[in-house]
Design an enzyme around this catalytic site. Structure first.
Site, PDB file in Angstrom:
ATOM      1  N   SER A 140     -47.515 -95.297  13.376  1.00 37.14           N
ATOM      2  CA  SER A 140     -48.529 -94.391  12.875  1.00 37.14           C
ATOM      3  C   SER A 140     -48.070 -93.735  11.581  1.00 37.14           C
ATOM      4  O   SER A 140     -46.895 -93.793  11.219  1.00 37.14           O
ATOM      5  CB  SER A 140     -48.826 -93.317  13.921  1.00 37.14           C
ATOM      6  OG  SER A 140     -47.668 -92.528  14.169  1.00 37.14           O
ATOM      7  N   GLN A 141     -49.018 -93.094  10.900  1.00 36.63           N
ATOM      8  CA  GLN A 141     -48.686 -92.428   9.649  1.00 36.63           C
ATOM      9  C   GLN A 141     -47.768 -91.237   9.891  1.00 36.63           C
ATOM     10  O   GLN A 141     -46.900 -90.933   9.074  1.00 36.63           O
ATOM     11  CB  GLN A 141     -49.975 -91.971   8.957  1.00 36.63           C
ATOM     12  CG  GLN A 141     -49.760 -91.367   7.576  1.00 36.63           C
ATOM     13  CD  GLN A 141     -49.210 -92.364   6.590  1.00 36.63           C
ATOM     14  OE1 GLN A 141     -49.591 -93.525   6.604  1.00 36.63           O
ATOM     15  NE2 GLN A 141     -48.286 -91.936   5.750  1.00 36.63           N
ATOM     16  N   GLY A 142     -47.939 -90.558  11.037  1.00 37.90           N
ATOM     17  CA  GLY A 142     -47.082 -89.418  11.337  1.00 37.90           C
ATOM     18  C   GLY A 142     -45.629 -89.814  11.506  1.00 37.90           C
ATOM     19  O   GLY A 142     -44.729 -89.136  11.028  1.00 37.90           O
TER      20      GLY A 142
END
Length: 632
Positions: free
Chosen positions: A245-247
């Protein structure tokens, strides 16, 4: 009947069931035996790669060939390895940061699934190389609890269906008690921006018996399971073919500034809000559920629990994870998982076949090696402990943190602390012993190194605890019990209690402690446990600086006065004696070439003195000519 619903088993079958505990109980020295699967050889619907797994129909066989489990076993067999069971494969999947999503038939997902299988295969291969070949093998733990019904029927039920803390010897009584009362489940899945959730009824209550038919038309029989509520949605959170994920990418590499990264961050936030709003809307139904099944990675799991106003508590005993691999979160995948959980696994082995299987399993266990008796074992050097990848990353972070604090690199330290501060235990976490650091906290390291700005940041911004004691030196080690020349408190005796203030080696760092004590008097026990002698305000600093200026000015005046009395007045330098030029009578005879004494008069003089003498000579000559003209 090939399949049984676990909440509506026939009474005549329940009365004949006995537990099968041999392959379920953990063995102290067991390798990886073959899993308990059906050995039915009817038909050609079987997979030789996956330990002879059989299938009911062709569609189920095709679905198996597209699954991650089958493709992983194919890769393993091609590289000379052994196939793994479906349970062992699910454990390998749980070891990854994100569960493998895919195995769907869409072309858009095939590449991602292949990448996930490759990553899992590579990780398993590295782990196999890192482990010692002579190490003890752990016994396999199957996710199923098996029961036997004579003469040749076996039932397998997932252990996750039973209550937490129940020993497997009581599984049979638990299974019998599960045949009464109505039950509902909550099922949630999230991965790759996809979410699927449902509230399902898995058994009918005692009061839901069918009413007698008044009409001639027969009523359709009610199903054992029923979907009461369901919801699916998707948000853009994962970059194509990049994984993660981007996180997670932001935490590892810092915030990316691209437009796609902004969209993915927004998608993560929107996905979290949508899921939590849905759980809030279903709060009444969730509170009445017997089990709550959640498929989510470590970061996505925080969406469901451990937030303000959460419906599902963190330590809820109803929480379960799916004990088998799952695909992309969809409504059809939830239905498949529901069917997998509520349908008992069946096999048909005779008692003789079961007995032979048990004997083969026991014979496959390695025999314990005899322990050699050594009278006087020679002392061996301790082998270096082989660290895991996570431990190596953790130690590297601590080393970087101590380096930045020790060298006073404040700006990189702030950025690093924003990312990794909570993972390292906070500002008051004790420094691990393996670092070799003699100080206990980061504040003590900064004070001992004499970095005023780092010490101020730790005290003012992070509110580091200044009352933590400095560790005493071990036997045989010198104790660095120096407080510096700028200390305004008495040096503590050797072996007594010291704090971060006692380690400060200059007055500037000590002033930071005193200044913080004056600004935040109620934050810590500054004048007691922290050993700070007094507070320091801005007015006190200005007064101290003014006194210092006056003292320095008076000192300079006294030095000048003392030097003036001791040094005698300098004598004036003697002027050079210039020879008097001879005045020649203008009317008298003259020799060609000028006066004979002119050269002798300027002999031995510097060029500057010669020019000066020459000017004086010309001036006197001009004056003599004017005098002679005036007389005439």
């Amino acid at each position: 009947m090939s399949h049984f619903h676990i909440y509506s088993l026939p009474a005549e079958l329940l009365d004949t069931l006995t537990p099968r505990n041999l392959v379920n109980e953990p063995q102290p020295r067991s390798p990886s035996p073959a899993p308990l699967v059906s050995t039915s050889t009817t038909g050609s619907r079987a997979c030789n790669v996956c330990n002879g797994t059989t299938f009911v129909d062709v569609e189920e066989q095709r679905t198996h060939f597209r699954s991650d489990w089958h493709r992983y076993n194919v890769k393993t067999r091609m590289n000379g390895g052994q196939s793994v069971s479906e349970l062992e494969f699910s454990k390998l999947v749980d070891g990854l940061e994100d569960s493998i999503s895919g195995s769907a038939s869409e072309d858009s997902d095939s590449d991602d699934s292949d990448d996930a299988v490759d990553a899992l295969f590579s990780k398993t291969k590295r782990k196999a190389r890192s482990q010692s070949p002579d190490g003890p093998a752990s016994a396999p733990q199957t996710a199923l609890a098996w029961f036997h019904s004579p003469p040749a029927t076996q039932l397998g039920v997932y252990k996750a269906l039973f209550n937490t803390g129940v020993h497997q010897s009581h599984y049979l009584s638990e299974l019998k008690s599960m045949q009464t009362g109505g039950r509902t489940w909550a099922m949630f899945m999230v991965a790759g921006g996809h979410f699927a959730g449902a509230i399902v009824r898995v058994s009918r209550g005692d009061d839901e018996e069918e009413e007698p038919q008044k009409k001639k038309k027969p009523k359709k029989p009610k199903s054992d399971t029923e979907v009461l509520k369901h919801k699916t949605f998707h948000r853009y959170t994962t970059r194509r073919k990049q994984g993660g994920s981007q996180g997670l990418n932001d935490n590892a590499k810092g915030n990316a500034k691209s437009a796609g990264a902004q969209l993915r961050r927004y998608g993560e936030q929107a996905l979290r809000d949508d899921i939590r709003n849905l759980i809030a809307d279903w709060a009444e139904e969730i509170n009445g559920c017997e089990r709550i099944w959640i498929r989510a990675s470590g970061t996505n799991r925080k969406i469901f629990i451990d937030y303000e106003g959460c419906v599902i508590e963190k330590g809820d005993g109803r929480l379960r994870t799916f004990p088998f691999p799952t695909r992309r979160p969809t409504q059809s995948e939830l239905s498949r998982c529901l069917m997998e959980l509520t349908r008992a696994k069946t096999s048909h082995l005779t008692e003789d076949a079961l007995r032979a299987q048990d004997e083969a399993y026991l014979a496959s266990l390695p025999k314990p090696k005899p322990i050699p008796v050594v009278v006087a074992p020679a002392p061996e050097k301790p082998k270096p402990i082989k660290l895991s990848k996570e431990e190596e990353i953790f130690r590297e972070k601590w080393s970087r943190l101590l380096e930045m604090v020790g060298k006073g690199r404040l700006e990189p330290l702030k950025s690093f602390w924003e990312r990794e501060g909570e993972n390292l235990g906070g500002v008051d976490a004790f420094i691990p012993e393996w670092t070799g650091e003699k100080r206990a906290t980061l504040l003590q390291v900064a004070a001992y190194a004499g970095h005023e700005d780092v010490t101020s940041w730790l005290l003012e911004t992070l509110h580091a605890d200044p009352t933590v004691d400095v560790p005493l030196a071990k036997a045989g080690e010198p104790e660095d019990n120096d407080s510096g020349d700028a200390s305004d408190s008495p040096r503590p005796p050797k072996g007594s209690r010291r704090t971060a203030y006692d380690l400060a080696r200059n007055r500037a760092v000590r002033d930071v402690f005193r200044r913080c004590a004056g600004a935040h008097p109620d934050l810590w026990d500054w004048f007691g446990a922290a050993r700070v002698p007094s507070a320091l305000s801005k007015e006190m600093e200005e007064e101290r600086d003014e006194k210092k200026k006056v003292w320095r000015k008076g000192l300079k005046d006294r030095v000048k006065e003392r030097e003036g009395k001791a040094k005698p007045a300098p004598e004036p330098e003697p002027k050079p004696v210039l020879p008097e030029p001879k005045v020649h009578n203008p009317t008298g005879p003259r020799k060609l070439g000028g006066a004979s004494g002119a050269t002798e008069g300027i002999a031995g003089l510097t060029p500057e003195m010669r020019a000066k003498v020459e000017r004086e000579r010309r001036a006197r000559a001009a004056e003599a000519r004017l005098t002679a003209l005036s007389k005439n």
